[in-house]
Design a protein around this motif. Structure first.
Motif, PDB file in Angstrom:
ATOM      1  N   LEU A  17       0.903  -1.283  -0.126  1.00 50.91           N
ATOM      2  CA  LEU A  17      -0.211   0.012  -0.085  1.00 50.91           C
ATOM      3  C   LEU A  17       0.299   1.236  -0.332  1.00 50.91           C
ATOM      4  CD1 LEU A  17      -3.381  -0.852   2.208  1.00 50.91           C
ATOM      5  CD2 LEU A  17      -2.997  -0.926   0.240  1.00 50.91           C
ATOM      6  N   ILE A  25      -3.408  -2.196 -16.341  1.00 54.47           N
ATOM      7  CA  ILE A  25      -4.544  -2.632 -16.110  1.00 54.47           C
ATOM      8  C   ILE A  25      -4.408  -3.703 -16.720  1.00 54.47           C
ATOM      9  CG2 ILE A  25      -7.046  -1.900 -16.164  1.00 54.47           C
ATOM     10  CD1 ILE A  25      -6.369   0.680 -16.014  1.00 54.47           C
TER      11      ILE A  25
ATOM     12  N   ARG B  28      -5.553  -2.087  -5.148  1.00 44.88           N
ATOM     13  CA  ARG B  28      -4.625  -0.775  -5.177  1.00 44.88           C
ATOM     14  C   ARG B  28      -5.256  -0.518  -6.709  1.00 44.88           C
ATOM     15  NH1 ARG B  28       0.905   1.738  -4.052  1.00 44.88           N
ATOM     16  NH2 ARG B  28       0.585   2.139  -6.160  1.00 44.88           N
ATOM     17  N   VAL B  29      -4.963  -2.034  -7.538  1.00 43.55           N
ATOM     18  CA  VAL B  29      -5.658  -1.834  -8.764  1.00 43.55           C
ATOM     19  C   VAL B  29      -7.251  -1.857  -9.174  1.00 43.55           C
ATOM     20  CG1 VAL B  29      -5.369  -2.348 -11.848  1.00 43.55           C
ATOM     21  CG2 VAL B  29      -2.985  -2.458 -10.002  1.00 43.55           C
ATOM     22  N   GLN B  32      -8.530   1.775  -8.029  1.00 48.38           N
ATOM     23  CA  GLN B  32      -8.052   2.208 -10.222  1.00 48.38           C
ATOM     24  C   GLN B  32      -8.729   2.489 -10.313  1.00 48.38           C
ATOM     25  OE1 GLN B  32      -3.765   2.062 -10.720  1.00 48.38           O
ATOM     26  NE2 GLN B  32      -3.449   2.851  -8.792  1.00 48.38           N
ATOM     27  N   THR B  33      -9.504   1.107 -10.906  1.00 46.48           N
ATOM     28  CA  THR B  33     -10.508   1.171 -11.423  1.00 46.48           C
ATOM     29  C   THR B  33     -11.484   0.568 -11.827  1.00 46.48           C
ATOM     30  OG1 THR B  33      -9.748  -1.043 -12.094  1.00 46.48           O
ATOM     31  CG2 THR B  33      -8.397  -0.010 -13.753  1.00 46.48           C
ATOM     32  N   ILE B  39     -13.198  -6.244 -15.194  1.00 47.49           N
ATOM     33  CA  ILE B  39     -11.895  -5.669 -16.407  1.00 47.49           C
ATOM     34  C   ILE B  39     -12.040  -7.535 -16.695  1.00 47.49           C
ATOM     35  CG2 ILE B  39      -9.309  -5.920 -15.699  1.00 47.49           C
ATOM     36  CD1 ILE B  39     -10.052  -4.634 -13.647  1.00 47.49           C
TER      37      ILE B  39
END
Lengths: 116, 248
Positions: A17, A25, B28-29, B32-33, B39
Motif C-alpha cells: 500500500l 490494468i 490498489r489496481v 483505480q479501475t 476487467i
C-alpha cells in the motif's frame, strides 16, 4: 509461533500500500488469478498443518508454482481466445472451499476431543 | 526439531509477505479501475475500443494535415490569380489572421500566469477568502481581451490559437481554449506591437496589477518582448466556428 507469519502478511500489505508500485490494468486479471492460486495454497498449507503432514517444500513449491501456472494459464487463454482463467477460477475456487470445509471439520473435531 | 520449525516459520513468513504484497497491489489496481467493474470480461471490449479510437485519431490527424494542405493550396491559388485586386487580397489576408485560420508569425510578447504561491490568504479570518488562489477563465479572458484591445493581431494560450469566436472556459482543474484543454501555468503569446502590448498590460492598476493584487494574488511572470513569434492556426471545428459567430 503463528503470529510471525501474520505479522509478515500485515507487513506485505503495508509495503504494497505504501510504495508507489502498480501494474498495468491489462495484467491485473493475471494477478487476480495468481492471488486466487496463492490463497488456495495458503489454505491447503493450513489444512496440511492441522492434519500434521505439513511439508514446507511442498508448500513453498506449490505456492509459487500454482501462482505462476495460474497466471500463465490465464495469459495463454487470452492469447488463444479461450477463457482458460475460468478453469483456474473454478479449480482453485472448488479446492479453496473444500480446504476451508476440511479445516472447519478438523478444528471442530479437535475442540470436541479437548472438551472430552 | 526446533530448527525445522524455525525454518518453516521463516518460509511461512516470507510467503505471507509475498501474498500480502500481491493482495495490496491488486487492491490498489482494483480501486483505480473501480469504474470499469469487470476487467476480465471487458478486457476484449476495451482493447477493441482502444484500437478503434486509435484508428479514428489517425484518420483525424490525416484529415487535419489534408485540411492544412488544402488551405495552403487556396492561398497559392489566390496568389496566382492575378486578376484579384491587391486591396481585396490584403483584406482577405487580414481577415484570415483575425479569424485565426492561418498560422502567423511576427514580433510580439509572451507572459506566463500561474496559480498563487500562497494557498491561503493569511490571517484573514474570513473563510470565504481562504480559498486556494487559482487561475480562472476570467483571468485569462481579461488578459486576452486586453491584448486584443491593445492591438494584438493574434493571441495563443499555451500554444493554442485563440480564435475570434473563442471561448476560454474553466472545466474543473483544466482550462478549455476553443475545443482543446490545457492546464496551468498559462503561457500567453501575442503578436502585435510589443511596446504597445507591454504598456497596455503593465499600466498601473491594469490587468496584471489586478491579477497580482490582493483579490487574485496570482503569480505573473512579467511580459517580455519576443522578436519572432510563431503561432499555429486555429485547429478545431470550423463549422462550430462559423455557427458561433452570433454568440461570439
Amino acid at each position: 509461533m503463528i503470529w510471525i507469519p501474520i505479522v509478515g502478511l500485515a507487513l506485505g500489505v503495508f509495503i504494497g500500500l505504501v510504495i508507489n508500485f502498480s501494474i498495468p490494468i491489462q495484467y491485473s486479471s493475471y494477478l487476480s488469478i495468481a492471488i486466487l492460486a496463492a490463497l488456495d495454497t495458503v489454505f491447503g498449507g493450513i489444512r496440511a498443518s492441522l492434519e500434521r503432514h505439513f511439508d514446507s517444500k511442498v508448500f513453498i513449491s506449490g505456492f509459487f508454482f500454482n501462482t505462476l501456472l495460474a497466471a500463465l494459464l490465464a495469459f495463454i487463454g487470452v492469447k488463444l481466445g479461450v477463457d482458460l482463467y475460468l478453469a483456474a477460477v473454478f479449480a482453485f475456487g472448488v479446492r479453496l472451499f473444500q480446504n476451508i470445509a476440511t479445516i472447519r471439520r478438523l478444528l471442530m473435531n479437535r475442540r470436541q476431543n479437548s472438551v472430552k | 526439531m526446533p530448527s525445522a520449525r524455525a525454518r518453516s516459520t521463516v518460509i511461512l513468513t516470507i510467503i505471507s509477505m509475498v501474498f500480502g504484497f500481491m493482495l495490496a497491489i491488486q487492491y490498489r489496481v482494483t480501486q483505480q479501475t473501480s469504474s470499469s467493474v469487470e476487467i476480465l470480461s471487458s478486457n476484449q471490449n476495451t482493447k477493441q475500443t482502444l484500437e478503434e479510437l486509435k484508428v479514428i485519431q489517425d484518420t483525424n490527424k490525416q484529415l487535419e494535415t489534408k485540411l492544412s494542405e488544402l488551405e495552403q493550396q487556396i492561398v497559392q491559388y489566390e496568389k496566382q490569380s492575378g486578376a484579384m485586386n491587391e486591396n481585396l487580397r490584403k483584406e482577405l489576408e487580414n481577415a484570415r489572421i483575425l479569424a485565426a485560420t492561418v498560422p502567423v508569425q511576427g514580433p510580439g510578447i509572451q507572459l506566463t500566469i500561474s496559480d498563487s504561491d500562497m494557498n491561503r490568504v493569511p490571517n484573514s479570518g474570513d473563510p470565504e477568502k481562504e480559498i486556494p488562489r487559482i487561475i480562472h477563465d476570467v483571468d485569462i479572458n481579461r488578459v486576452v481581451n486586453e491584448l486584443f484591445l491593445a492591438g494584438a493581431e493574434a493571441v495563443a494560450v499555451n500554444g493554442i490559437r485563440v480564435a475570434t469566436t473563442r471561448s476560454i472556459v474553466c472545466i474543473g482543474p483544466v482550462v478549455k481554449v476553443n475545443d482543446q484543454t490545457t492546464t496551468v501555468p498559462v503561457k500567453i503569446e501575442a503578436i502585435g506591437n510589443p511596446q504597445q502590448l507591454i504598456t497596455a498590460l503593465t499600466m498601473r492598476a491594469g490587468v496584471l496589477d489586478y491579477l497580482r493584487g490582493p483579490d487574485r494574488q496570482l503569480t505573473v511572470v512579467p511580459p517580455k518582448e519576443v522578436p519572432l513569434l510563431k503561432l499555429p492556426a486555429y485547429t478545431g471545428d470550423f463549422n462550430r466556428l462559423s455557427k458561433n459567430e452570433d454568440g461570439g
